[in-house]
Scaffold this active site. Structure first.
Site, PDB file in Angstrom:
ATOM      1  CG  ASN A  49      51.725 -51.103 -61.890  1.00  0.00           C
ATOM      2  OD1 ASN A  49      51.694 -49.958 -61.447  1.00  0.00           O
ATOM      3  ND2 ASN A  49      52.775 -51.884 -61.704  1.00  0.00           N
ATOM      4  CG  ASP A  71      54.361 -49.021 -56.754  1.00  0.00           C
ATOM      5  OD1 ASP A  71      54.750 -49.982 -57.444  1.00  0.00           O
ATOM      6  OD2 ASP A  71      54.533 -47.825 -57.068  1.00  0.00           O
ATOM      7  CB  ILE A  72      59.139 -50.349 -55.714  1.00  0.00           C
ATOM      8  CG1 ILE A  72      59.176 -51.594 -54.814  1.00  0.00           C
ATOM      9  CG2 ILE A  72      60.536 -49.720 -55.766  1.00  0.00           C
ATOM     10  CD1 ILE A  72      60.177 -52.647 -55.250  1.00  0.00           C
ATOM     11  CG  ASP A  73      59.999 -48.132 -59.664  1.00  0.00           C
ATOM     12  OD1 ASP A  73      61.145 -47.662 -59.726  1.00  0.00           O
ATOM     13  OD2 ASP A  73      59.758 -49.351 -59.728  1.00  0.00           O
ATOM     14  CE  LYS A  81      52.109 -53.208 -58.522  1.00  0.00           C
ATOM     15  NZ  LYS A  81      52.582 -51.929 -57.963  1.00  0.00           N
ATOM     16  N   GLY A 105      55.630 -54.181 -59.797  1.00  0.00           N
ATOM     17  CA  GLY A 105      55.749 -54.772 -61.120  1.00  0.00           C
ATOM     18  C   GLY A 105      57.125 -55.376 -61.331  1.00  0.00           C
ATOM     19  CG  ASP A 165      53.553 -44.239 -58.355  1.00  0.00           C
ATOM     20  OD1 ASP A 165      54.128 -43.607 -59.253  1.00  0.00           O
ATOM     21  OD2 ASP A 165      53.825 -45.423 -58.101  1.00  0.00           O
TER      22      ASP A 165
END
Length: 257
Positions: free
Chosen positions: A210, A9-11, A184, A44, A207
């Site tokens: 989603n 994931d990114i954020d 995802k 996302g 985290d």
């Protein structure tokens, strides 16, 4: 087990609350690649939101827009757009309550309202450009995800759409809207199938809300130390905070570093 691929994931996972990539995360992913394990972004965000970050990390493959759009080394291999009838119902209902929408296509994203404060606040929190204005965009292009801008006390207004659409909150004023059943995990499974791998061959880091399905489907799911509490039951391991070598510590626990 020798895992072969890792989804990030990114954020809150690859980047911290200041939208910065911790230096040790950059180093850990470089080491992962040196060991022959492929890193993939699973986010996302739309693909046009992540290019600078992906280039800095040397990552070429993405599961974007919560699994609705998947790219492997520059080539799109899976797309799942939202049905026009579902979009029409969403547009009608959001319009009745003056809730702003942002439509995300393959190459661009547009809002249906100009200068809507919730749109400005939520999109600015991603540190990306604001969307253009085109309320008809959903009619002419394939839409893979929508941002619905409303506060939590108004979410009940969209309950009748749950058979067609999936709603996941990511900001106090914004919700991701996906095709029903989308996640995802769906995009990850499409990519793994293309590579001749199974979910058991994969590790995933996340985290947020989603990330539940993603952590649940892979062989080893890692929740960041700064994760939403509701994500933790879906993880095999809870690592440290994103700013406290969370990525490295999770990769070590997975036996990859």
């Amino acid at each position: 087990m020798g895992y072969k691929i890792v989804f990030f994931d990114i954020d809150g996972t690859l980047i911290n609350e200041h939208k910065e990539i911790p230096a040790d995360t950059i180093k850990a992913i470089a080491e992962l690649k040196e060991r022959g394990v492929e890193p993939v972004i699973a986010t996302g965000r739309a693909p046009y939101f992540i290019k600078p970050l992906a280039e800095r990390l040397g990552i070429e493959s993405f599961v974007c827009m919560n699994g609705a759009y998947v790219v492997y080394k520059g080539t799109p291999l899976y797309k799942r757009e939202i049905e026009k009838s579902s979009l029409e119902a969403l547009v009608k209902l959001a319009g009745e309550h003056s809730h702003g929408l942002v439509f995300e296509g393959e190459h661009a994203f547009f809002a249906d309202k100009e200068d809507h404060p919730f749109i400005i606040d939520s999109v600015n929190s991603l540190k990306v450009d604001l969307p253009g204005y085109n309320p008809e965009y959903w009619k002419t292009d394939s839409i893979y995800q929508v941002f619905l801008h409303c506060e939590s006390h108004d979410e009940h207004l969209y309950e009748n759409l749950h058979s067609e659409l999936k709603l996941i909150r990511w900001h106090p004023q914004a919700i991701d809207v996906l095709p029903a059943g989308g996640s995802k995990a769906q995009g990850i499974e499409a990519l793994l199938d293309k590579l001749g791998l199974t979910p058991a061959d994969a590790v995933a880091f996340g985290d947020g809300l989603n990330d539940k399905e993603m952590l649940d489907v892979v062989g080893f799911g890692v929740a960041m130390g700064n994760s939403h509490p509701e994500l933790l039951p879906f993880a095999d391991y809870v690592t440290t905070h994103v700013d406290e070598q969370g990525i490295r510590n999770g990769l070590v626990e997975a036996g990859l570093l």
